[in-house]
Design an enzyme around this catalytic site. Structure first.
Site, PDB file in Angstrom:
ATOM      1  N   HIS A 187       2.273   4.444  -2.871  1.00  0.00           N
ATOM      2  CA  HIS A 187       2.094   6.078  -2.540  1.00  0.00           C
ATOM      3  C   HIS A 187       3.324   6.318  -3.348  1.00  0.00           C
ATOM      4  O   HIS A 187       3.092   6.991  -4.102  1.00  0.00           O
ATOM      5  CB  HIS A 187       2.065   6.181  -1.330  1.00  0.00           C
ATOM      6  CG  HIS A 187       1.027   6.502  -1.068  1.00  0.00           C
ATOM      7  ND1 HIS A 187      -0.120   7.224  -1.169  1.00  0.00           N
ATOM      8  CD2 HIS A 187       0.227   5.260   0.966  1.00  0.00           C
ATOM      9  CE1 HIS A 187      -1.067   6.836  -0.182  1.00  0.00           C
ATOM     10  NE2 HIS A 187      -0.888   5.436   0.826  1.00  0.00           N
TER      11      HIS A 187
ATOM     12  N   HIS B  23       1.103  -0.985   0.263  1.00  0.00           N
ATOM     13  CA  HIS B  23       0.160  -0.109   0.118  1.00  0.00           C
ATOM     14  C   HIS B  23       0.651   0.959   0.206  1.00  0.00           C
ATOM     15  O   HIS B  23       0.876   2.654  -0.720  1.00  0.00           O
ATOM     16  CB  HIS B  23      -0.940  -0.094   1.297  1.00  0.00           C
ATOM     17  CG  HIS B  23      -1.123   1.361   2.094  1.00  0.00           C
ATOM     18  ND1 HIS B  23      -2.927   1.405   1.457  1.00  0.00           N
ATOM     19  CD2 HIS B  23      -1.788   2.535   1.676  1.00  0.00           C
ATOM     20  CE1 HIS B  23      -2.912   2.382   2.144  1.00  0.00           C
ATOM     21  NE2 HIS B  23      -2.033   3.154   1.762  1.00  0.00           N
ATOM     22  N   GLU B  24       2.068   1.439   0.913  1.00  0.00           N
ATOM     23  CA  GLU B  24       2.602   2.303   0.434  1.00  0.00           C
ATOM     24  C   GLU B  24       3.524   2.348  -0.182  1.00  0.00           C
ATOM     25  O   GLU B  24       3.570   3.921  -0.988  1.00  0.00           O
ATOM     26  CB  GLU B  24       3.585   2.731   2.127  1.00  0.00           C
ATOM     27  CG  GLU B  24       3.203   2.310   3.607  1.00  0.00           C
ATOM     28  CD  GLU B  24       2.181   3.129   3.579  1.00  0.00           C
ATOM     29  OE1 GLU B  24       2.503   4.655   3.513  1.00  0.00           O
ATOM     30  OE2 GLU B  24       1.555   3.115   4.755  1.00  0.00           O
TER      31      GLU B  24
ATOM     32  N   ASP C 252      -5.710   8.677   4.682  1.00  0.00           N
ATOM     33  CA  ASP C 252      -5.704   8.922   3.140  1.00  0.00           C
ATOM     34  C   ASP C 252      -7.210   9.555   3.026  1.00  0.00           C
ATOM     35  O   ASP C 252      -6.977  10.472   1.479  1.00  0.00           O
ATOM     36  CB  ASP C 252      -5.579   7.273   2.860  1.00  0.00           C
ATOM     37  CG  ASP C 252      -4.571   7.101   2.171  1.00  0.00           C
ATOM     38  OD1 ASP C 252      -3.313   7.329   2.604  1.00  0.00           O
ATOM     39  OD2 ASP C 252      -4.799   5.955   1.807  1.00  0.00           O
TER      40      ASP C 252
HETATM   41 ZN   LIG Z   1      -2.910   5.123   2.787  1.00  0.00          ZN
END
Ligand SMILES: [Zn+2]
Length: 361
Positions: free
Chosen positions: A63, A59-60, A168
């Site tokens: 980004h 997930h990170e 987020d």
């Molecule tokens: Zn996030």
């Protein structure tokens, strides 16, 4: 505390596990033992937590890799018991870019959930679960493992849609607002909403889950901090180091005794000093080093730090703001055409921001 574990790098981004993470592992082991768990069930739970955090890292990375497309670097991803955090060098100020960078994170969890859905008969398993009830959780299989992982990823997506800035969802809200209104105002609105959610998390945390209390604190302080930062940066827009620097600074020579420096600290308001030799800057004297060496019979050259950075009078104050807040020792000599003309530190910069805020409002 520096006790963190470096797991290595992915595309040049360090993956670091924060020391508090080990409490989570311990807690899981003890919790399983308390419930009469076996070695098998403990390993199942540990493997599951590791898999969840793998999803968090991905997930990170979502980004970070999207940010890279807009020229923003990410130094590291830190794993904490409450989740992951990617340290982006900055957040893109263009709302469209920020929106894409934020959405890339939860989008990764959507993809993971879809992939699991394709290989595991989720519907069937979920029905069996409902019929058999909680008893059957003792049954450990790869399919159950993936079913839970599916649920967690859906949970992560839902959690990240809540508009609790700076999580987020809150960033998505800020980016959407910033497309219509001024970014400072958009951040103010998003962080106020974020703080309301923080209070809701706190309440739910007190009632149900202590993890939510930690998240509540993180959101509340994060919303406050980022709102301040955006406001400060907007006040510094278009200003240079020359506007905010100190001009009347005391200079020392390498062969001066440290006693004179100590006396200067006591009799004046300066805490850090520039050391020059024939008009060339040769080092910096930091307050802590001066105090630490105050009772020793040493010279300035024995205490000064020769590894320093200088700023130019024309440097953008917005960039200096980030630099000053990222360094522990935030004192910089300022030069004009390579000649020393002043110095700047965090106290000085904060005072300038305060003055600017009085002029604006
Ligand atoms: Zn996030």
């Amino acid at each position: 505390m520096k006790l963190s574990l470096n797991l290595g790098s992915i595309s040049g981004i360090k993956i670091i596990v924060h020391w508090t993470f080990f409490f989570l592992i311990l807690w899981i082991v003890f919790d399983e033992l308390k419930r009469g768990g076996t070695i098998g069930s403990i390993l199942f739970n540990l493997a599951f937590v590791l898999a969840v955090f793998m999803c968090v890292v991905l997930h990170e990375l979502g980004h970070a890799l999207m940010a890279r497309r807009f020229g923003v670097k990410t130094k590291k991803i830190i794993l904490l018991p409450i989740g992951g955090m990617a340290s982006l060098d900055k957040i893109p100020e263009l709302p469209k870019q920020e929106l894409l960078v934020v959405i890339a994170g939860p989008a990764v969890n959507v993809v993971i959930a879809i992939l699991i859905y394709l290989v595991v008969p989720i519907q069937e398993l979920a029905n069996i679960r409902l019929i058999e009830g909680l008893e059957s959780i003792n049954e450990l299989s790869i399919q159950i493992f993936l079913l839970y992982l599916f649920i967690v990823n859906i949970g992560l997506v839902i959690f990240n849609i809540i508009p609790a800035f700076p999580l987020d969802g809150g960033r998505i809200l800020r980016a959407l607002l910033a497309m219509k209104i001024d970014r400072v105002k958009a951040t103010q609105i998003a962080s106020s909403i974020g703080q309301v959610f923080a209070l809701i998390f706190l309440l739910l945390g007190l009632l149900y889950n202590p993890f939510l209390i930690v998240i509540a604190l993180f959101v509340f302080l994060g919303a406050y901090g980022e709102n301040q930062m955006v406001l400060h940066l907007s006040l510094l827009e278009g200003h240079t180091v020359e506007d905010a620097m100190m001009i009347n600074i005391t200079l020392f020579k390498p062969d001066d005794s440290i006693d004179i420096v100590v006396n200067k600290i006591i009799s004046g308001t300066e805490n850090n000093f520039v050391v020059i030799n024939d008009l060339t800057i040769v080092g910096l004297l930091y307050h802590k080093d001066i105090i630490d060496n105050s009772n020793r019979n040493v010279l300035v050259k024995d205490v000064m730090d020769t590894n320093f950075k200088t700023l130019d009078v024309n440097d953008d104050l917005k960039k200096v703001y980030s630099l000053i807040h990222s360094k522990r020792r935030s004192f910089f000599p300022v030069v004009e055409n390579e000649k020393l003309v002043g110095a700047i530190d965090s106290v000085n910069l904060n005072e300038y921001i305060l003055l600017q805020s009085k002029l604006v409002y």
